[in-house]
Scaffold this motif. Sequence first.
Motif, mmCIF file in Angstrom:
data_model
loop_
_atom_site.group_PDB
_atom_site.id
_atom_site.type_symbol
_atom_site.label_atom_id
_atom_site.label_comp_id
_atom_site.label_asym_id
_atom_site.label_seq_id
_atom_site.Cartn_x
_atom_site.Cartn_y
_atom_site.Cartn_z
ATOM 1 N N TYR A 220 0.919 -1.041 0.270
ATOM 2 C CA TYR A 220 -0.047 0.078 0.064
ATOM 3 C C TYR A 220 1.116 0.831 -0.047
ATOM 4 O O TYR A 220 1.095 2.236 -0.555
ATOM 5 C CB TYR A 220 -0.994 -0.032 1.264
ATOM 6 C CG TYR A 220 -2.021 0.900 1.064
ATOM 7 C CD1 TYR A 220 -3.262 1.113 1.189
ATOM 8 C CD2 TYR A 220 -1.817 2.546 1.507
ATOM 9 C CE1 TYR A 220 -4.107 2.569 1.056
ATOM 10 C CE2 TYR A 220 -2.480 3.690 2.437
ATOM 11 C CZ TYR A 220 -3.603 3.018 1.069
ATOM 12 O OH TYR A 220 -4.207 4.700 1.470
ATOM 13 N N PHE A 221 1.919 1.153 1.176
ATOM 14 C CA PHE A 221 2.814 3.086 1.285
ATOM 15 C C PHE A 221 3.604 2.617 0.081
ATOM 16 O O PHE A 221 3.875 3.987 -0.337
ATOM 17 C CB PHE A 221 3.082 2.828 2.515
ATOM 18 C CG PHE A 221 1.547 2.883 3.525
ATOM 19 C CD1 PHE A 221 1.365 5.182 3.405
ATOM 20 C CD2 PHE A 221 0.873 2.171 4.135
ATOM 21 C CE1 PHE A 221 0.220 4.978 4.063
ATOM 22 C CE2 PHE A 221 -0.380 2.098 4.794
ATOM 23 C CZ PHE A 221 -0.575 3.748 5.179
ATOM 24 N N THR B 88 -9.040 3.157 -8.134
ATOM 25 C CA THR B 88 -9.462 2.402 -9.084
ATOM 26 C C THR B 88 -9.195 3.898 -10.436
ATOM 27 O O THR B 88 -9.094 4.016 -11.496
ATOM 28 C CB THR B 88 -10.917 1.844 -9.672
ATOM 29 O OG1 THR B 88 -11.252 0.705 -8.431
ATOM 30 C CG2 THR B 88 -11.560 2.181 -10.847
ATOM 31 N N VAL B 89 -10.408 5.183 -9.717
ATOM 32 C CA VAL B 89 -9.949 6.116 -10.426
ATOM 33 C C VAL B 89 -8.663 6.401 -10.247
ATOM 34 O O VAL B 89 -8.423 7.051 -11.933
ATOM 35 C CB VAL B 89 -11.075 7.411 -9.442
ATOM 36 C CG1 VAL B 89 -10.644 8.622 -10.875
ATOM 37 C CG2 VAL B 89 -12.583 6.935 -9.669
ATOM 38 N N LEU C 264 -1.079 -1.451 -6.786
ATOM 39 C CA LEU C 264 -0.195 -2.211 -5.497
ATOM 40 C C LEU C 264 -1.366 -2.009 -4.776
ATOM 41 O O LEU C 264 -2.027 -3.140 -3.582
ATOM 42 C CB LEU C 264 0.644 -2.106 -5.620
ATOM 43 C CG LEU C 264 2.019 -2.210 -6.426
ATOM 44 C CD1 LEU C 264 3.036 -2.096 -6.080
ATOM 45 C CD2 LEU C 264 1.624 -3.809 -6.893
ATOM 46 N N PRO C 265 -1.821 -1.164 -4.099
ATOM 47 C CA PRO C 265 -2.246 -0.613 -2.912
ATOM 48 C C PRO C 265 -4.033 -0.811 -3.767
ATOM 49 O O PRO C 265 -5.045 -1.543 -2.309
ATOM 50 C CB PRO C 265 -3.070 0.974 -2.275
ATOM 51 C CG PRO C 265 -1.602 1.352 -3.243
ATOM 52 C CD PRO C 265 -1.606 0.449 -4.306
ATOM 53 N N LEU C 266 -4.355 -0.808 -4.237
ATOM 54 C CA LEU C 266 -5.766 -1.336 -4.884
ATOM 55 C C LEU C 266 -5.810 -2.786 -5.095
ATOM 56 O O LEU C 266 -6.879 -3.875 -4.008
ATOM 57 C CB LEU C 266 -6.238 -1.369 -6.519
ATOM 58 C CG LEU C 266 -7.400 -1.000 -6.796
ATOM 59 C CD1 LEU C 266 -8.729 -0.667 -6.769
ATOM 60 C CD2 LEU C 266 -7.818 -1.807 -8.652
ATOM 61 N N ILE D 169 -8.230 -4.773 -2.315
ATOM 62 C CA ILE D 169 -9.274 -6.497 -2.441
ATOM 63 C C ILE D 169 -8.893 -7.345 -1.813
ATOM 64 O O ILE D 169 -10.038 -8.196 -1.403
ATOM 65 C CB ILE D 169 -9.103 -6.679 -4.119
ATOM 66 C CG1 ILE D 169 -9.813 -5.252 -4.661
ATOM 67 C CG2 ILE D 169 -9.562 -8.040 -4.308
ATOM 68 C CD1 ILE D 169 -8.944 -5.536 -6.002
ATOM 69 N N LYS D 170 -7.802 -7.112 -1.520
ATOM 70 C CA LYS D 170 -7.543 -8.838 -0.510
ATOM 71 C C LYS D 170 -8.012 -8.645 0.848
ATOM 72 O O LYS D 170 -9.002 -9.572 0.817
ATOM 73 C CB LYS D 170 -5.678 -9.257 -0.008
ATOM 74 C CG LYS D 170 -5.396 -10.239 0.327
ATOM 75 C CD LYS D 170 -4.131 -10.451 -0.133
ATOM 76 C CE LYS D 170 -3.546 -11.848 0.258
ATOM 77 N NZ LYS D 170 -1.592 -11.831 0.425
ATOM 78 N N SER D 171 -8.050 -7.445 1.391
ATOM 79 C CA SER D 171 -8.286 -7.574 2.655
ATOM 80 C C SER D 171 -9.811 -7.298 2.806
ATOM 81 O O SER D 171 -10.591 -7.837 3.797
ATOM 82 C CB SER D 171 -7.836 -6.453 3.306
ATOM 83 O OG SER D 171 -8.433 -5.304 2.852
ATOM 84 N N HIS D 172 -10.450 -6.882 1.680
ATOM 85 C CA HIS D 172 -12.070 -7.070 1.711
ATOM 86 C C HIS D 172 -12.747 -8.944 1.517
ATOM 87 O O HIS D 172 -13.443 -8.952 2.174
ATOM 88 C CB HIS D 172 -12.125 -6.585 0.359
ATOM 89 C CG HIS D 172 -13.984 -6.474 0.852
ATOM 90 N ND1 HIS D 172 -14.615 -5.763 1.020
ATOM 91 C CD2 HIS D 172 -14.766 -6.934 -0.714
ATOM 92 C CE1 HIS D 172 -15.979 -5.573 1.167
ATOM 93 N NE2 HIS D 172 -15.948 -6.069 -0.211
ATOM 94 N N GLU D 173 -11.908 -9.332 0.685
ATOM 95 C CA GLU D 173 -11.939 -10.291 1.155
ATOM 96 C C GLU D 173 -11.428 -11.515 2.298
ATOM 97 O O GLU D 173 -12.576 -12.889 2.527
ATOM 98 C CB GLU D 173 -11.045 -11.762 -0.495
ATOM 99 C CG GLU D 173 -11.148 -11.077 -1.865
ATOM 100 C CD GLU D 173 -10.784 -11.670 -2.729
ATOM 101 O OE1 GLU D 173 -9.760 -12.194 -2.329
ATOM 102 O OE2 GLU D 173 -10.870 -11.705 -3.435
#
Length: 794
Positions: free
Chosen positions: A619-620, A682-683, A784-786, A790-794
């Motif tokens: 992320y960072f 995404t934007v 990469l943060p995207l 997604i992974k943490s949401h899953e």
Amino acid sequence: MNAFKIPLSIALLSAAIIAFQLALIQILSIVQWYHFAYMVISIALLGFGAAASLLAVFREKMVNNAEFLLPFLMTCTGIAIASVTSISQTAAFRFDSYLLFAEYSHTGRLMLTYLLFLIPFFLGALAIGLIFVRYVDAIGKVYFANLLGSGVGGIIALFLVRMFFPNELPALIAILPVLAGLTVAPGYKRFLHFGFSLIALSIIIWKCVIPPRLIQSEFKDISKTLLLPDAKILLEKTSPYGNVQMVSSSAMRYAPGMSLSAPKPAQTKMAAFVNGDWFGVITDWSRTDTSMVLDYTTSALPYAMAEQENVMILQSGTGMDVAHAITRGVRNIVAVEANSTILSILQHELAAETDSLLSHSALSLHNVEARTFLSMDTTHFDLITLPIVGTFGGSSGLNALHEQFILTKEAFRDMWFSLSASGMISVTSWIDYPVRNPLKILATMVEVLHELGIEDPTNNIAAIRSWGTITFVMTKAPLGEKEIAAIRTFCEAMMFDPVLLPGLGAEERMRYNQFQDDLFFDYVDRITSSGKEAFFAAYDFNIRPATDNKPYFSQYIKLSNLEGLANFLGNRSLPFFEIGYLLTIITLIQISVASLVLILLPLFKIGWKGEHKAGVVLYFAGIALGYMFVEIVFIQRLILYFGNPIYAASATITALLIFSGLGSYYSNFFSRDRKRLLMIFTVIFVILFAYSFILTPILRDTVQATVFLKSLTVLLIIAPLAFCMGIPFPAGLSRISKMNTALIPWAWGINGCVSVISTVLATIVAVELGFMWVMVFAAFAYSLPLFTIIKSHE
């Protein structure tokens, strides 16, 4: 949090840090060369990363003493800003770029200079980081003040460089952190802080009254010129383009490749230097002159070929080529020069010395970047001339990272379409050894002609050489018998040798000026043949034409052939041929090691605990890499658009920081919901990926607009992207503060470490692959943060 004092103090401090960063770039451009700009940016980011790591290790103690530490650190930042420039000019710290590979003590001094310039950025960043930690609940608003202040700092720097000399800037900028410290000084200790501030202001006033003397490299052009008999600086002015100096000497000569049969002496009165680098000679031209020194150089080739009525002189500099055109009886001359300070000096202070050259009735003068003018003007010319390329004796590669948009394939195409039916483009180059500049110029002309549908470029290119220079002329119509005869006559009269000419015999190429062998002519013939691609690949240096996507004309190193070059030239000799790009690579290595030691290593003291570690790294690291890559690309793309590198950098930095600040202000809205944060990334990814392909066409189609409309266009391009890019950092900190506070210092450290490396890395990627790929990589960095969301949401 005090609703007014804390945001004001962090804004003042942030403005000072950015302004000092820009001032330091100017200072290093004077004492050394401009490529240290990347080092300054990296050092500033390194200071922020190192401060974050120290704050992580001693967080509790520093937060508990924040009321005392904040004003203390801010005031110390002011003292450091005012003092480090003076210290850097002492013998213990002063290094020389040329001697880094010859005397290894200079490498140590370079590292000491890194650490010295790190101090003010480290102290300022420590104060900013302490505010972030203490007021993490209001991180969006605090980060907004930080970015807003940084954006204003860019504007302040632009104003100051117009009014004050570079060595005077640090002391003036140092006032801002001291004011910031007074703003947040607690009431019960205000007297103590007031006393400390008085000490700081005393130091600042001292540095204002007696600014540090900037000692330039002994290898700078002006340093060598000042060694001439009775040499002296007659005039000095500051500007956004750099420090302009006029130097005179009775022993000064200017004769680029002058014919050995020339009857006219080569003496001149004065020369102009910008940041210590040669800019041009001040001609002693008079309206009564019927000839001048350039008549006896290869530069006179286009005038020998045909009578020229309409001439455009790009990057006209000090007006030498203008004087040449007037002397040759040209009726309509268009001169284009971006440096307004040089033009002002020639039109006012030195008007008498040049017989009011720039006020001549045949001259139309335009103060704008050459490529910008080419894209705006619709006139057709008989002749377009370019400034001389290279230097006497060859170049050491110090211009390797200089974006030379006037020497790209696109520039030659623009010039081609600005020619009349019988028009021609002329460019002269010093012949360097090993040969690079002439071969790249020829390669550029050949490829442009091929792209224009001309199968045999040798019918449209003439080239002649003297003992030191070579002039190429690219004609719109094939060379005719009359022109060929005129070229031969000119060469015989001046004792020059033709290099490229229809019907040329091998024995004609070295009639007057001998080489040890005929390899140079073999290189020329291979470039103009169908086997040029094989030659490009086999040649030791990179002589492929520069493009707007990769405008580094003077970058000749092939990284894949570095070992071979070192074996051929010698490990210690190679840097003297291509020192500029090598210094960037060395800077990347040194700054990477420094960031790992000063940023990441201290964090191991507090441990690497908890879940989501991989997510924090991706992320960072992703947002740090992406943000810096975007900043570098926009600065480079807008140079052509605005026609001024200073305004391009200022517009990019100011717009990015201010609108990123607005994004951070509203980041709390997005940090509360994964879907909203997912939408932001995404934007960003979509915009960046789209800009990789459509940014250049948009800028090209609107380049003829007014400055106001251009500014509005840039605002519309940058604002939505910058707003979105300002959200991820504070939103990420806010999210992990609720999940695992132990990861906060690691987030800062990783972001700081990657930011430090990204600045120099973006430059290397641009040189090797082009600006388009820098933007593409920025888009993927933000993906990469995207992935982590997604992974943490899953």
